[in-house]
Design a protein around this motif. Sequence first.
Motif, PDB file in Angstrom:
ATOM      1  N   LEU A  10      37.651  64.081 -25.352  1.00 47.67           N
ATOM      2  CA  LEU A  10      36.255  64.102 -24.934  1.00 47.67           C
ATOM      3  C   LEU A  10      35.815  62.742 -24.403  1.00 47.67           C
ATOM      4  N   LEU A  11      36.403  61.664 -24.931  1.00 43.93           N
ATOM      5  CA  LEU A  11      35.881  60.323 -24.698  1.00 43.93           C
ATOM      6  C   LEU A  11      36.561  59.585 -23.550  1.00 43.93           C
ATOM      7  N   PHE A  29      38.696  70.777 -25.806  1.00 42.64           N
ATOM      8  CA  PHE A  29      38.754  72.107 -26.408  1.00 42.64           C
ATOM      9  C   PHE A  29      37.755  72.199 -27.559  1.00 42.64           C
ATOM     10  N   ASP A  30      37.768  71.186 -28.428  1.00 50.77           N
ATOM     11  CA  ASP A  30      36.797  71.147 -29.530  1.00 50.77           C
ATOM     12  C   ASP A  30      35.369  71.233 -28.982  1.00 50.77           C
ATOM     13  N   HIS A  31      35.120  70.452 -27.947  1.00 48.35           N
ATOM     14  CA  HIS A  31      33.788  70.426 -27.343  1.00 48.35           C
ATOM     15  C   HIS A  31      33.410  71.789 -26.773  1.00 48.35           C
ATOM     16  N   ALA A 125      22.820  72.814 -25.042  1.00 50.76           N
ATOM     17  CA  ALA A 125      23.952  72.960 -25.954  1.00 50.76           C
ATOM     18  C   ALA A 125      25.060  71.974 -25.614  1.00 50.76           C
ATOM     19  N   ASP A 126      25.327  71.802 -24.334  1.00 46.26           N
ATOM     20  CA  ASP A 126      26.359  70.861 -23.896  1.00 46.26           C
ATOM     21  C   ASP A 126      26.007  69.437 -24.335  1.00 46.26           C
ATOM     22  N   ARG A 127      24.804  69.014 -24.060  1.00 48.85           N
ATOM     23  CA  ARG A 127      24.374  67.650 -24.391  1.00 48.85           C
ATOM     24  C   ARG A 127      24.329  67.451 -25.912  1.00 48.85           C
ATOM     25  N   LEU A 128      23.831  68.453 -26.611  1.00 48.13           N
ATOM     26  CA  LEU A 128      23.764  68.374 -28.071  1.00 48.13           C
ATOM     27  C   LEU A 128      25.151  68.230 -28.669  1.00 48.13           C
ATOM     28  N   GLU A 129      26.104  69.030 -28.149  1.00 40.33           N
ATOM     29  CA  GLU A 129      27.447  69.030 -28.734  1.00 40.33           C
ATOM     30  C   GLU A 129      28.193  67.735 -28.449  1.00 40.33           C
ATOM     31  N   TYR A 130      28.155  67.234 -27.220  1.00 42.73           N
ATOM     32  CA  TYR A 130      29.018  66.087 -26.926  1.00 42.73           C
ATOM     33  C   TYR A 130      28.517  64.791 -27.543  1.00 42.73           C
ATOM     34  N   MET A 131      27.200  64.674 -27.786  1.00 38.65           N
ATOM     35  CA  MET A 131      26.721  63.394 -28.291  1.00 38.65           C
ATOM     36  C   MET A 131      26.947  63.227 -29.795  1.00 38.65           C
ATOM     37  N   PHE A 132      26.953  64.300 -30.548  1.00 40.45           N
ATOM     38  CA  PHE A 132      27.243  64.179 -31.982  1.00 40.45           C
ATOM     39  C   PHE A 132      28.632  63.585 -32.233  1.00 40.45           C
ATOM     40  N   GLN A 285      23.070  58.031 -16.136  1.00 31.27           N
ATOM     41  CA  GLN A 285      22.250  57.642 -17.287  1.00 31.27           C
ATOM     42  C   GLN A 285      22.134  58.816 -18.247  1.00 31.27           C
ATOM     43  N   ARG A 286      22.621  58.628 -19.460  1.00 31.09           N
ATOM     44  CA  ARG A 286      22.592  59.686 -20.463  1.00 31.09           C
ATOM     45  C   ARG A 286      21.569  59.315 -21.540  1.00 31.09           C
TER      46      ARG A 286
END
Length: 334
Positions: A10-11, A29-31, A125-132, A285-286
């Motif tokens: 992911l990173l 895949f996890d993401h 959902a995408d933004r919520l999942e990847y930032m955690f 910018q995130r």
Amino acid sequence: MLTRLKDIGLLCGTDFTPLFASNFYYSRFDHSVGVALIIWNFTHDKAQTLAGLFHDVSTPAFSHVSDFRKGDALTQTATEEDNTSIIYSDPKLKNLLEQDGVTLKEVENYHLYPVADNEIPELSADRLEYMFPSGAALAGTGCLTSTWNLSEIRDLYNDIVLCQNENGQCELGFATQEAAAQYTVRFNDIGHLLQTHEDKMVMQLLAHTMELAVNCGVISEDDFYKMSEKQIMDRLKNFCKNKKSLNSPEGELARHFTAYTTMTKVEHTDSPLENCFCENVKVKQRYITPLAVTGEQINGLYQAKRITELNEKARKSVQDFLAYEDTPWGCVTL
């Protein structure tokens, strides 16, 4: 189609450089599974859920590094270009979808569903999942001193509800202003790290290294979709042995690969430095300004406002993020 994403981080390549201290490995895949589960939790809609599950199927090795190679550091969407063709070329997927009464058209583009994806600074959902996982994995890296632990993530996730945003669309938001403000500050702190030369250096130097590797014939464009990130890095490591001193394309590749895999510091400068790899790229910018509930449900959606309208700490977090400027250049010795 999906299982190859288990070998794509992911990173975006930070797992292979000592400049970043990743606390654990988290794959695309996890993401993807996480995004799908979030969408299903809030919509129970098969098409939306599957669109979220498939949204990263065209992601190559090192993820958004490919966007940097293509000159798309500002939007970072070039990696999505082949999503539709990959989905449509899988006959097994088509048969499975038919069994569930879902068409390929319904799952080819998750941008169609605002719970799955929307524009920054809204919450999806995408933004919520990847930032955690990003924050948890990178805690202690650079300017990022602390982020969420699992207990905090659980509490914040349990506070999320479906809201109606200012455009009349459904959007994920928070039931309480306290949770919305906490999430805003933490998210924007991580987003700040992604604006620094440290993160930009990882992306740009790896992008340049991979471009050199392709030009030298060490890897091909197809390899980014067929090989794992570790396999690519191992191939480059073996190829670059004892080549740093060569005055040739192979020597140039070896010097850039060595810099990437050994760098521990980036110099923040006003101009490029000699004998260095330097970048001054502008990046996506995130940041976030989520909704917080202010009224009752109407047609299943809570009335809400942006937390920046309700909370001074959250408002200052966004202002500080948008006002941040690094030095013009970041440089690493070759």
